[in-house]
Design a protein around this motif. Sequence first.
Motif, PDB file in Angstrom:
ATOM      1  N   ARG A  19       0.838  -1.205   0.000  1.00  0.00           N
ATOM      2  CA  ARG A  19       0.000   0.000   0.000  1.00  0.00           C
ATOM      3  C   ARG A  19       0.873   1.255   0.000  1.00  0.00           C
ATOM      4  O   ARG A  19       0.623   2.194  -0.750  1.00  0.00           O
ATOM      5  CB  ARG A  19      -0.934  -0.016   1.208  1.00  0.00           C
ATOM      6  CG  ARG A  19      -1.878   1.177   1.247  1.00  0.00           C
ATOM      7  CD  ARG A  19      -2.876   1.017   2.404  1.00  0.00           C
ATOM      8  NE  ARG A  19      -3.758   2.147   2.537  1.00  0.00           N
ATOM      9  CZ  ARG A  19      -4.827   2.368   1.770  1.00  0.00           C
ATOM     10  NH1 ARG A  19      -5.154   1.513   0.821  1.00  0.00           N
ATOM     11  NH2 ARG A  19      -5.589   3.431   1.969  1.00  0.00           N
ATOM     12  N   ALA A  69      -3.526  -7.803  -4.008  1.00  0.00           N
ATOM     13  CA  ALA A  69      -4.737  -7.000  -4.159  1.00  0.00           C
ATOM     14  C   ALA A  69      -5.680  -7.366  -3.026  1.00  0.00           C
ATOM     15  O   ALA A  69      -5.604  -8.462  -2.458  1.00  0.00           O
ATOM     16  CB  ALA A  69      -5.414  -7.254  -5.503  1.00  0.00           C
ATOM     17  N   LEU A  91     -12.256  -2.468  -4.347  1.00  0.00           N
ATOM     18  CA  LEU A  91     -10.970  -3.044  -4.724  1.00  0.00           C
ATOM     19  C   LEU A  91      -9.871  -2.080  -4.311  1.00  0.00           C
ATOM     20  O   LEU A  91      -9.931  -0.890  -4.632  1.00  0.00           O
ATOM     21  CB  LEU A  91     -10.941  -3.287  -6.241  1.00  0.00           C
ATOM     22  CG  LEU A  91      -9.694  -3.943  -6.802  1.00  0.00           C
ATOM     23  CD1 LEU A  91      -9.566  -5.382  -6.311  1.00  0.00           C
ATOM     24  CD2 LEU A  91      -9.739  -3.907  -8.320  1.00  0.00           C
ATOM     25  N   ASN A  93      -5.449  -1.689  -2.878  1.00  0.00           N
ATOM     26  CA  ASN A  93      -4.102  -2.230  -2.671  1.00  0.00           C
ATOM     27  C   ASN A  93      -3.632  -3.127  -3.806  1.00  0.00           C
ATOM     28  O   ASN A  93      -2.905  -4.097  -3.580  1.00  0.00           O
ATOM     29  CB  ASN A  93      -4.018  -2.977  -1.333  1.00  0.00           C
ATOM     30  CG  ASN A  93      -4.345  -2.089  -0.164  1.00  0.00           C
ATOM     31  OD1 ASN A  93      -4.136  -0.879  -0.203  1.00  0.00           O
ATOM     32  ND2 ASN A  93      -4.885  -2.667   0.886  1.00  0.00           N
ATOM     33  N   VAL A  94      -4.030  -2.798  -5.021  1.00  0.00           N
ATOM     34  CA  VAL A  94      -3.528  -3.544  -6.173  1.00  0.00           C
ATOM     35  C   VAL A  94      -2.100  -3.064  -6.412  1.00  0.00           C
ATOM     36  O   VAL A  94      -1.865  -1.886  -6.696  1.00  0.00           O
ATOM     37  CB  VAL A  94      -4.403  -3.307  -7.425  1.00  0.00           C
ATOM     38  CG1 VAL A  94      -3.816  -4.034  -8.626  1.00  0.00           C
ATOM     39  CG2 VAL A  94      -5.835  -3.757  -7.159  1.00  0.00           C
ATOM     40  N   TYR A  95      -1.151  -3.969  -6.246  1.00  0.00           N
ATOM     41  CA  TYR A  95       0.254  -3.586  -6.372  1.00  0.00           C
ATOM     42  C   TYR A  95       1.051  -4.747  -6.951  1.00  0.00           C
ATOM     43  O   TYR A  95       0.868  -5.896  -6.547  1.00  0.00           O
ATOM     44  CB  TYR A  95       0.846  -3.201  -5.009  1.00  0.00           C
ATOM     45  CG  TYR A  95       2.268  -2.710  -5.129  1.00  0.00           C
ATOM     46  CD1 TYR A  95       2.531  -1.418  -5.582  1.00  0.00           C
ATOM     47  CD2 TYR A  95       3.342  -3.535  -4.831  1.00  0.00           C
ATOM     48  CE1 TYR A  95       3.833  -0.970  -5.728  1.00  0.00           C
ATOM     49  CE2 TYR A  95       4.638  -3.100  -4.973  1.00  0.00           C
ATOM     50  CZ  TYR A  95       4.879  -1.812  -5.415  1.00  0.00           C
ATOM     51  OH  TYR A  95       6.172  -1.377  -5.567  1.00  0.00           O
ATOM     52  N   ALA A 106      -1.645  -8.064 -12.194  1.00  0.00           N
ATOM     53  CA  ALA A 106      -2.710  -7.242 -11.614  1.00  0.00           C
ATOM     54  C   ALA A 106      -4.070  -7.713 -12.134  1.00  0.00           C
ATOM     55  O   ALA A 106      -5.022  -7.854 -11.360  1.00  0.00           O
ATOM     56  CB  ALA A 106      -2.485  -5.767 -11.925  1.00  0.00           C
ATOM     57  N   LEU A 109      -5.107 -10.836 -10.345  1.00  0.00           N
ATOM     58  CA  LEU A 109      -5.575 -10.573  -8.985  1.00  0.00           C
ATOM     59  C   LEU A 109      -6.962  -9.924  -8.984  1.00  0.00           C
ATOM     60  O   LEU A 109      -7.800 -10.231  -8.137  1.00  0.00           O
ATOM     61  CB  LEU A 109      -4.567  -9.699  -8.249  1.00  0.00           C
ATOM     62  CG  LEU A 109      -3.258 -10.420  -7.903  1.00  0.00           C
ATOM     63  CD1 LEU A 109      -2.161  -9.413  -7.587  1.00  0.00           C
ATOM     64  CD2 LEU A 109      -3.464 -11.398  -6.754  1.00  0.00           C
ATOM     65  N   ILE A 110      -7.195  -9.037  -9.940  1.00  0.00           N
ATOM     66  CA  ILE A 110      -8.515  -8.408 -10.066  1.00  0.00           C
ATOM     67  C   ILE A 110      -9.565  -9.480 -10.341  1.00  0.00           C
ATOM     68  O   ILE A 110     -10.668  -9.437  -9.791  1.00  0.00           O
ATOM     69  CB  ILE A 110      -8.493  -7.323 -11.158  1.00  0.00           C
ATOM     70  CG1 ILE A 110      -7.622  -6.139 -10.701  1.00  0.00           C
ATOM     71  CG2 ILE A 110      -9.900  -6.867 -11.517  1.00  0.00           C
ATOM     72  CD1 ILE A 110      -7.264  -5.170 -11.811  1.00  0.00           C
ATOM     73  N   TYR A 137      -7.868  -1.092 -15.350  1.00  0.00           N
ATOM     74  CA  TYR A 137      -9.182  -1.350 -14.766  1.00  0.00           C
ATOM     75  C   TYR A 137     -10.272  -1.387 -15.827  1.00  0.00           C
ATOM     76  O   TYR A 137     -11.168  -2.226 -15.764  1.00  0.00           O
ATOM     77  CB  TYR A 137      -9.485  -0.329 -13.671  1.00  0.00           C
ATOM     78  CG  TYR A 137      -8.494  -0.447 -12.539  1.00  0.00           C
ATOM     79  CD1 TYR A 137      -8.438  -1.609 -11.768  1.00  0.00           C
ATOM     80  CD2 TYR A 137      -7.584   0.556 -12.262  1.00  0.00           C
ATOM     81  CE1 TYR A 137      -7.520  -1.758 -10.751  1.00  0.00           C
ATOM     82  CE2 TYR A 137      -6.656   0.424 -11.241  1.00  0.00           C
ATOM     83  CZ  TYR A 137      -6.630  -0.737 -10.491  1.00  0.00           C
ATOM     84  OH  TYR A 137      -5.711  -0.891  -9.494  1.00  0.00           O
TER      85      TYR A 137
END
Length: 156
Positions: A19, A69, A91, A93-95, A106, A109-110, A137
């Motif tokens: 984060r 994520a 959604l 903390n996508v990192y 990513a 994870l999404i 996204y």
Amino acid sequence: MLETRTATAADAATITRHRHRMFVDAGRRDTPVLQVMSQHFEPWVVRMMNEGKYLGWLTEDSGKVVAGAGLLLLDWPPHPLDPHSTQRGYLLNVYVEPEYRRRKLASHLIEFALAEARRRKIRVVSLHSTDEGRPLYESNGFRQTNEMFYVEPVES
């Protein structure tokens, strides 16, 4: 070999580091404010995970976490977008570690987060994105909205 697993409260320090780095990589200066945020975020995420309100996924490469994520489950009133549900997903903390970017981690994870939302019959999942992240996204089905927010000024 890359493998994705469910995050646990024992992963709170890693999620917190992600984060923090997410904000720095998005262009925010690494200031004391981010340090304070991280200090408060880590116990918060442990509590939210223990309460079942924060769900997370981490991708590892030979045991080293390289991406993550989270999905925050929010109480939300029925809404025209979802007139039956009393929850909404958020959604966050996508990192992805810099050396692992552009490998669709990513997006992977999404997909985990959206699959969990579907399993829980949550039809609305929102997020906040940088301009650079918007194509990621959008390619995963998200669309821009008219959301606005107010932030109370911080007293020095």
